[in-house]
Design a protein around this motif. Structure first.
Motif, PDB file in Angstrom:
ATOM      1  N   VAL A   4       0.848  -1.187   0.000  1.00  0.00           N
ATOM      2  CA  VAL A   4       0.000   0.000   0.000  1.00  0.00           C
ATOM      3  C   VAL A   4       0.890   1.246   0.000  1.00  0.00           C
ATOM      4  O   VAL A   4       1.682   1.441   0.928  1.00  0.00           O
ATOM      5  N   MET A   5       0.759   2.068  -1.037  1.00  0.00           N
ATOM      6  CA  MET A   5       1.526   3.312  -1.107  1.00  0.00           C
ATOM      7  C   MET A   5       0.967   4.318  -0.100  1.00  0.00           C
ATOM      8  O   MET A   5      -0.251   4.484   0.017  1.00  0.00           O
ATOM      9  N   GLN A   6       1.897   4.979   0.604  1.00  0.00           N
ATOM     10  CA  GLN A   6       1.541   5.950   1.630  1.00  0.00           C
ATOM     11  C   GLN A   6       2.519   7.119   1.554  1.00  0.00           C
ATOM     12  O   GLN A   6       3.605   6.992   0.994  1.00  0.00           O
ATOM     13  N   LEU A   7       2.117   8.248   2.138  1.00  0.00           N
ATOM     14  CA  LEU A   7       2.992   9.412   2.263  1.00  0.00           C
ATOM     15  C   LEU A   7       3.388   9.552   3.716  1.00  0.00           C
ATOM     16  O   LEU A   7       2.524   9.479   4.600  1.00  0.00           O
ATOM     17  N   GLU A   8       4.677   9.786   3.961  1.00  0.00           N
ATOM     18  CA  GLU A   8       5.134   9.851   5.349  1.00  0.00           C
ATOM     19  C   GLU A   8       6.127  10.991   5.532  1.00  0.00           C
ATOM     20  O   GLU A   8       6.947  11.269   4.647  1.00  0.00           O
ATOM     21  N   ARG A   9       6.046  11.620   6.693  1.00  0.00           N
ATOM     22  CA  ARG A   9       7.002  12.666   7.058  1.00  0.00           C
ATOM     23  C   ARG A   9       7.151  12.691   8.575  1.00  0.00           C
ATOM     24  O   ARG A   9       6.184  12.514   9.313  1.00  0.00           O
ATOM     25  N   GLU A  10       8.374  12.932   9.007  1.00  0.00           N
ATOM     26  CA  GLU A  10       8.682  13.067  10.434  1.00  0.00           C
ATOM     27  C   GLU A  10       8.894  14.550  10.738  1.00  0.00           C
ATOM     28  O   GLU A  10       9.627  15.233  10.029  1.00  0.00           O
ATOM     29  N   PHE A  11       8.235  15.016  11.774  1.00  0.00           N
ATOM     30  CA  PHE A  11       8.352  16.401  12.228  1.00  0.00           C
ATOM     31  C   PHE A  11       9.065  16.413  13.568  1.00  0.00           C
ATOM     32  O   PHE A  11       8.727  15.629  14.458  1.00  0.00           O
ATOM     33  N   LYS A  12      10.021  17.318  13.740  1.00  0.00           N
ATOM     34  CA  LYS A  12      10.817  17.409  14.969  1.00  0.00           C
ATOM     35  C   LYS A  12      10.302  18.530  15.871  1.00  0.00           C
ATOM     36  O   LYS A  12       9.872  19.580  15.383  1.00  0.00           O
ATOM     37  N   PHE A  13      10.407  18.289  17.181  1.00  0.00           N
ATOM     38  CA  PHE A  13       9.986  19.254  18.187  1.00  0.00           C
ATOM     39  C   PHE A  13      10.983  19.267  19.333  1.00  0.00           C
ATOM     40  O   PHE A  13      11.777  18.334  19.479  1.00  0.00           O
ATOM     41  N   LYS A  14      10.921  20.309  20.157  1.00  0.00           N
ATOM     42  CA  LYS A  14      11.862  20.447  21.275  1.00  0.00           C
ATOM     43  C   LYS A  14      11.525  19.537  22.448  1.00  0.00           C
ATOM     44  O   LYS A  14      12.384  19.242  23.268  1.00  0.00           O
ATOM     45  N   ASN A  15      10.253  19.109  22.527  1.00  0.00           N
ATOM     46  CA  ASN A  15       9.852  18.288  23.666  1.00  0.00           C
ATOM     47  C   ASN A  15       8.550  17.545  23.340  1.00  0.00           C
ATOM     48  O   ASN A  15       7.974  17.716  22.263  1.00  0.00           O
TER      49      ASN A  15
END
Length: 114
Positions: free
Chosen positions: A42-53
């Protein structure tokens, strides 16, 4: 930012068309920070977002949850200390629809607003 984030999602059913290879290439140019991945075919779109906490990551998760509810289109959200992984795909067609790209663009816009 593209105009994708301004578009409305359309209702999908099992007969809705998946994004073609040509459409995928074109739409990916509008959301360059996302990665197309295949899980169990199954094709999907993915992204990781960074945060300070964790608190900031959780607030972002809730913001994306509100955006998802407004369109009745829901991602997988993995919230951890310092990061949130967002994965969009259309369950009813087991793949990518233009809606997923619209929602990825809105996710980017939500992060940019912070």
């Amino acid at each position: 930012m593209s105009d994708l984030k301004q578009q409305k999602c359309e209702a999908c059913n099992a007969e809705a068309p998946k994004v073609s290879d040509d459409e995928l290439a074109e739409l990916m140019r509008e959301i360059p920070d996302w990665t197309p991945v295949s899980r169990d075919g199954v094709m999907q779109l993915e992204r990781e977002f960074k945060f300070k906490n964790f608190k900031q990551a959780l607030a972002f998760t809730n913001k994306i949850g509100d955006i998802a509810e407004a369109e009745a289109h829901h991602p997988t959200l993995v919230t951890e200390w310092g990061k949130v992984t967002v994965t969009w795909w259309t369950h009813s067609i087991n793949g990518l629809h233009k809606n997923d790209f619209i929602m990825a663009a809105r996710t980017d816009a939500a992060k940019a607003e912070e």
